[in-house]
Design a protein around this motif. Structure first.
Motif: not given
Length: 150
Positions: A28, A33-39, A116, A140, A142
């Motif tokens: 963060e 990117d939030a989606d990549i961080s989550h994965e 993932l 990716k 932000r």
């Protein structure tokens, strides 16, 4: 600029969300990117859970190392357990069809990591045993990210 950190954690369930939160916070702050961080964090959770459950041996700890360099994140989770069985390494590649082995308890975490991440290696530590799970993920960013590769 890059980020690198390493943790030595006790082999207990409470260590898994701690490692996940630290990784998410670093990503963060870097602007991933939030989606990549989550994965990446889900894959880390699976690798840590595997170390907690199977990484016994002579040690009550396991190690997590993560780095962000350029557009790549690499995570490595190492334990001191028996390692992956010789002659029967985890199947390579992402599962394309459900088979009866996938309905058995255990083992789905490794498949999830494969799904993932962009690149995954399942190894054993030389000599002393212990599993080593390493995975890479292309990042990716932000808009305005601090570490964005130029």
């Amino acid at each position: 600029m890059s980020i690198w950190w390493s943790l030595q954690l006790r082999r207990e369930a409470a260590s898994v969300p701690l490692a996940r939160r630290l990784l998410l916070s670093a990503m963060e702050a870097a602007g991933v990117d939030a989606d990549i961080s989550h994965e990446v964090s889900v894959a880390l959770s699976e690798a840590c859970s595997n170390a907690v459950q199977h990484g016994g041996g002579h040690s009550e700890v396991y190690r997590v190392t993560a780095s962000i360099y350029g557009d790549m994140c690499r995570v490595e989770v190492t334990d001191c357990g028996p390692g992956f069985p010789s002659g029967a390494p985890p199947r390579a590649g992402i599962l394309t069809a459900l088979d009866t082995r996938d309905l058995q308890p255990g083992g789905r975490g490794l498949r999830l990591i494969e799904a993932l991440a962009d690149r995954v290696r399942f190894d054993n530590q030389p000599g002393s045993g212990g599993a080593v799970v390493t995975f890479d993920k292309m990042l990716k960013w932000r808009e305005g990210a601090l570490l964005r590769a130029s």
